[in-house]
Scaffold this motif. Structure first.
Motif: not given
Length: 254
Positions: A41, A83-84, A87, A141, A144, A212-213, A216
């Motif tokens: 990340w 949001c980043s 994350t 999550h 997000a 990114q999500l 995750l």
């Protein structure tokens, strides 16, 4: 992945993110290292910061803000940054949970530790404990992913506002004067610029945050799967006491 997150994954950014090579892999080798997900990340955010710096040097950010009187593009960018950052914090938490599971530290209040201890109890409902573990790994999550969809919706809202401004300007035209064509063209392109800029910003933020999500979720999937496999391994392995007897009333022999 839990069934509750399925509608969110039909979003445009998630669909594109799933087509990226390696996005559907449960966990890459680098992610299995100590805090590997968080380091990935950091590398991803470093690339984004560098690209943002290049855009700032080129004056793109100033033109973007000046061309959008609705400030929807600013709202999308701020939402993406928030949001980043979340994350990254979530990647750190999942990395700590992975370290506890791999190290066997199940008594430190970890989710997988609670799952393993709970499933070892006599008469424990493994499916219920698995649902609890899945909620702990994937539940945060959901918000997000919802905010990721909001970026796209804000971009579409900007498109509607831009074309509405364009339609109102066209409706106010009583006659066309060739001597005022430059001013007329400038006023008409203002609404079109709002529509295009907000849409592009929303799509870009949706795709980048979706990447990114997605990682995750894949990391959390691997964490839940490994915890379940470890639980089944302990269940299928009889524990013998000093008298040679197995677990409970089960005999030590086959």
């Amino acid at each position: 992945m839990n069934a509750g997150s399925a509608p969110s994954h039909r979003m445009f950014g998630a669909l594109l993110a799933r087509r990226v090579p390696g996005a559907n892999r449960p966990s890459m080798n680098l992610e299995r290292a100590d805090q590997g997900l968080f380091l990935l990340w950091l590398a991803f955010m470093g690339l984004l910061v560098f690209a943002s710096w290049l855009l700032w040097k080129a004056g793109a950010w100033h033109r973007l803000v000046a061309a959008d009187p609705t400030h929807l593009t600013v709202a999308i960018v701020l939402l993406f940054i928030g949001c980043s950052l979340w994350t990254g914090q979530r990647a750190w938490v999942l990395g700590l949970e992975r370290q506890r599971l791999d190290g066997g530290h199940i008594g430190d209040g970890s989710w997988s530790g609670e799952f393993l201890q709970g499933t070892r109890q006599p008469g424990a409902d493994r499916s219920a404990w698995l649902q609890v573990l899945g909620e702990q790994a994937h539940g945060p999550h959901e918000m997000a992913w919802w905010l990721n969809g909001i970026q796209l919706k804000l971009g579409l809202l900007g498109k509607v506002i831009g074309f509405s401004i364009l339609a109102l300007q066209l409706g106010q035209m009583d006659s066309f004067d060739p001597s005022q064509s430059a001013q007329l063209l400038k006023s008409l392109t203002g609404g079109l610029g709002i529509a295009l800029l907000t849409t592009v910003t929303g799509l870009t933020g949706n795709i980048l945050l979706g990447l990114q999500l997605m990682r995750l979720d894949r990391f959390a999937d691997a964490l839940v799967a490994d915890a379940l496999a470890l639980s089944l391994r302990h269940t299928n392995t009889p524990t013998t006491g000093t008298d040679g007897a197995g677990d409970g009333d089960r005999p030590a022999g086959p």
